[in-house]
Motif scaffolding. Structure first.
Motif, PDB file in Angstrom:
ATOM      1  N   TYR A 175       0.843  -1.195   0.000  1.00  0.00           N
ATOM      2  CA  TYR A 175       0.000   0.000   0.000  1.00  0.00           C
ATOM      3  C   TYR A 175       0.882   1.250   0.000  1.00  0.00           C
ATOM      4  N   ARG A 176       0.279   2.366  -0.326  1.00  0.00           N
ATOM      5  CA  ARG A 176       0.955   3.654  -0.247  1.00  0.00           C
ATOM      6  C   ARG A 176       0.170   4.572   0.688  1.00  0.00           C
ATOM      7  N   ALA A 177       0.860   5.503   1.311  1.00  0.00           N
ATOM      8  CA  ALA A 177       0.178   6.537   2.083  1.00  0.00           C
ATOM      9  C   ALA A 177      -0.640   7.381   1.115  1.00  0.00           C
ATOM     10  N   GLU A 178      -1.742   7.919   1.603  1.00  0.00           N
ATOM     11  CA  GLU A 178      -2.652   8.671   0.749  1.00  0.00           C
ATOM     12  C   GLU A 178      -1.951   9.784  -0.029  1.00  0.00           C
ATOM     13  N   GLY A 179      -1.000  10.470   0.615  1.00  0.00           N
ATOM     14  CA  GLY A 179      -0.331  11.591  -0.041  1.00  0.00           C
ATOM     15  C   GLY A 179       0.932  11.225  -0.800  1.00  0.00           C
TER      16      GLY A 179
END
Length: 198
Positions: free
Chosen positions: A74-78
């Motif tokens: 996953y990636r952080a939202e930003g």
């Protein structure tokens, strides 16, 4: 529209038995399209890849103890869509039939997850509530660190679920009532980078 069948947690429905549920069909990558789990609210591009693994070091599922590798990315939202995703690895092991299971029921859809490396002390229990070749609904039991929750997986991360299919899944979850019906009210769409940016 595609037929949708969703069962309550710990169900002994035949569709969740070894006779009808072949976990090998679920190997590969799934994308978390919708969830009630708070940890995904500020994340995006959540993908889970399942790979066969056995404790006896053979190249396929162990006949003694069914288990498989579990890699969540996953990636952080930003974060930039081109950034390297965060990665959590674990191993899922099939749970035996509970003591109250019918004598003819051979479970196939409930698992214990245990983390690898620094997360080796972490564990959780999860199970399939419903599935098809293109989507799956999973239920995660409450842990010391996370509330009970529901994920909706899809094979097609770019297109996700049609609105009609999503509405039907949500209707079936609500109809179960109890804790699942209550939890399902908190369902949200998990963010995903535009396909051209990945």
């Amino acid at each position: 529209m595609e037929f949708v069948e969703i069962h309550p947690p710990d169900s002994f429905h035949p569709s969740l038995s070894k006779e009808n549920f072949d976990i090998r069909d679920f190997m590969g990558t799934w994308y978390v399209a919708h969830s009630t789990l708070p940890l995904w609210k500020n994340k995006k591009d959540v993908a889970i890849t399942y790979t066969p693994f056995s404790l006896d070091s053979s190249s396929d599922f162990s006949p003694r103890l069914l288990c498989f590798k579990d890699v969540v990315e996953y990636r952080a939202e930003g974060a930039s869509s081109s950034s390297k995703p965060s990665r959590v690895e674990g191993i899922d092991t099939l749970l035996p039939a509970p003591s109250n299971a019918p004598s003819h029921f051979s479970p196939a859809a409930s698992y214990k997850w245990r983390g690898k490396g620094l997360l080796m002390i972490a564990s959780s229990y999860w199970q399939f509530l419903g599935y098809s070749s293109s989507w799956a609904v999973t239920y995660f039991s409450k842990t010391l660190f996370t509330p009970a929750g529901i994920d909706i997986y899809v094979r097609d991360g770019e297109n996700g679920l049609s609105e009609e299919l999503y509405d039907e899944i949500m209707r079936k979850l609500a109809a179960l009532g109890g804790n699942v019906g209550k939890i399902s009210k908190g369902m949200f769409q998990v963010k995903r980078s535009a396909s051209g940016d990945l």
